[in-house]
Design an enzyme around this catalytic site. Structure first.
Site, PDB file in Angstrom:
ATOM      1  N   LYS A   1       7.235  10.767  -0.303  1.00 19.25           N
ATOM      2  CA  LYS A   1       6.844  10.521   1.015  1.00 19.25           C
ATOM      3  C   LYS A   1       7.848   9.604   1.687  1.00 19.25           C
ATOM      4  O   LYS A   1       7.618   9.752   3.064  1.00 19.25           O
ATOM      5  CB  LYS A   1       5.752   9.387   0.258  1.00 19.25           C
ATOM      6  CG  LYS A   1       4.706   8.727   1.668  1.00 19.25           C
ATOM      7  CD  LYS A   1       5.366   7.148   1.912  1.00 19.25           C
ATOM      8  CE  LYS A   1       5.199   6.422   1.040  1.00 19.25           C
ATOM      9  NZ  LYS A   1       5.420   5.113   1.386  1.00 19.25           N
TER      10      LYS A   1
ATOM     11  N   LEU B   1       0.746  -1.122  -0.120  1.00 22.32           N
ATOM     12  CA  LEU B   1       0.049   0.081   0.130  1.00 22.32           C
ATOM     13  C   LEU B   1       0.933   1.202   0.052  1.00 22.32           C
ATOM     14  O   LEU B   1       1.985   1.149   0.488  1.00 22.32           O
ATOM     15  CB  LEU B   1      -0.880  -0.025   1.217  1.00 22.32           C
ATOM     16  CG  LEU B   1      -1.802  -1.172   1.281  1.00 22.32           C
ATOM     17  CD1 LEU B   1      -2.356  -1.526   2.709  1.00 22.32           C
ATOM     18  CD2 LEU B   1      -3.081  -0.875   0.316  1.00 22.32           C
ATOM     19  N   PRO B   2       0.328   2.359  -0.524  1.00 22.76           N
ATOM     20  CA  PRO B   2       1.002   3.588  -0.788  1.00 22.76           C
ATOM     21  C   PRO B   2       1.521   4.161   0.598  1.00 22.76           C
ATOM     22  O   PRO B   2       2.562   4.936   0.488  1.00 22.76           O
ATOM     23  CB  PRO B   2       0.061   4.735  -1.558  1.00 22.76           C
ATOM     24  CG  PRO B   2      -0.905   3.730  -1.765  1.00 22.76           C
ATOM     25  CD  PRO B   2      -1.198   2.667  -0.922  1.00 22.76           C
TER      26      PRO B   2
ATOM     27  N   LYS C   1      14.535   0.028   5.271  1.00 21.93           N
ATOM     28  CA  LYS C   1      13.950   0.660   3.971  1.00 21.93           C
ATOM     29  C   LYS C   1      14.050   2.085   3.944  1.00 21.93           C
ATOM     30  O   LYS C   1      14.517   2.603   2.911  1.00 21.93           O
ATOM     31  CB  LYS C   1      12.572   0.059   3.786  1.00 21.93           C
ATOM     32  CG  LYS C   1      11.788   0.722   2.588  1.00 21.93           C
ATOM     33  CD  LYS C   1      12.589   0.453   1.270  1.00 21.93           C
ATOM     34  CE  LYS C   1      11.918   0.963  -0.174  1.00 21.93           C
ATOM     35  NZ  LYS C   1      10.486   0.408  -0.252  1.00 21.93           N
TER      36      LYS C   1
ATOM     37  N   THR D   1       5.759   0.644   2.686  1.00 18.70           N
ATOM     38  CA  THR D   1       6.825   1.321   3.162  1.00 18.70           C
ATOM     39  C   THR D   1       6.406   2.324   3.884  1.00 18.70           C
ATOM     40  O   THR D   1       5.534   3.299   3.578  1.00 18.70           O
ATOM     41  CB  THR D   1       7.886   2.054   2.252  1.00 18.70           C
ATOM     42  OG1 THR D   1       8.496   1.212   1.417  1.00 18.70           O
ATOM     43  CG2 THR D   1       8.860   2.820   2.962  1.00 18.70           C
TER      44      THR D   1
END
Length: 285
Positions: free
Chosen positions: A235, A54-55, A160, A85
């Protein structure tokens, strides 16, 4: 990303039930052999493992903890794998809620981009218990070539965010160097040959060069389409910024990279791959 990952699971003969707000993404997977669900709860109800991609933070929170979310529907002892992430604290919060519902959770963000997702060569950075990591490893190996255990819940996300911050910084540096070289009259391919066999070599130059025409199968040679979007990079850099503030870790270059990518978005590059920073530095909209 999720679509390519799902197709690799199908190729390894896993049975899948899929759900996405993007109907065409679902249709593509159904054509490849997956079953479809009408909502998240239906998708989660009968499966043994749930994998999400998912974003953003809020998407993950809503899909897992919202009304008719995964936690409300999944059977006891089901393993939940989130490959989004997000902020490490989000993974830790969801893991805590999952445990109360007798569910298992690991965070498992990925590195490698669209091409690696397609080729099944992603790197998975996993946070969770050793038992859950061992249980998930064979599933993750169907989608990736490197599965790395990073520690407790949230440590996959920590790895990450650090990796993506470094990637953003190195891409900006690569774009600056190649733009300067061409301004000085140097052929970009000559410069690439030198950099990639010298001390300036990095992934951004060697395998994902931002200059069109140097590498054939990267976004820069495809009008910066596909790949990893500038919006997603901004983001991730914002998440790194928040984590740095929370831990009082100085990240001067990471903070500057965040501002550069936010500026790139404001100049109309939001739908382009993050390597479009090269065109931004050249002054082309």
């Amino acid at each position: 990303m999720g679509g390519h990952m799902a197709k690799n699971l199908l190729k390894k003969n896993y049975k899948l039930t899929v759900y996405d707000l993007n109907k065409s993404a679902v249709s593509n997977l159904v054509e490849a052999g997956a079953n479809s669900a009408s909502n998240v709860a239906e998708m989660s109800r009968e499966v043994e493992i749930v994998i999400s991609m998912l974003p953003s933070n809020q998407h993950v929170v809503d899909v897992y903890t919202g009304e008719n979310g995964i936690l409300s529907a999944a059977k006891k002892n089901v393993l939940l794998i989130d490959s989004s992430t997000v902020d490490p604290s989000v993974s830790q919060s969801i893991a805590s809620q999952a445990k109360k519902d007798n569910l298992r959770f690991i965070d498992s963000p990925v590195s490698g981009g669209i091409n690696a997702a397609k080729d099944g060569t992603l790197t998975f950075m996993v946070g969770g218990s050793n038992i859950d990591f061992d249980y998930a490893k064979s599933i993750l190996e169907a989608m990736g070539s490197r599965i790395v255990y990073c520690g407790d819940i949230g440590m996959g996300q920590a790895a990450k965010l650090c990796n993506n911050m470094l990637l953003a910084i190195s891409m900006i540096g690569t774009a600056e160097a190649f733009n300067l070289g061409q301004k000085l009259g140097l052929d970009a391919k000559v410069l690439a040959n030198i950099v990639n066999s010298s001390s300036g070599k990095c992934w951004s130059s060697d395998l994902y060069n931002p200059v069109p025409g140097i590498l054939p199968n990267v976004p820069s040679s495809k009008n910066y389409e596909g790949g990893f979007g500038t919006t997603l990079m901004a983001k991730d850099l914002g998440l790194a910024q928040s984590a740095a503030i929370r831990t009082q870790a100085p990240i001067p270059l990471g903070s500057l990279a965040h501002q550069i990518y936010r500026t790139i978005i404001a100049h109309g590059f939001s739908n382009k791959d993050f390597s479009v920073v090269y065109q931004f530095l050249k002054g082309k909209n």
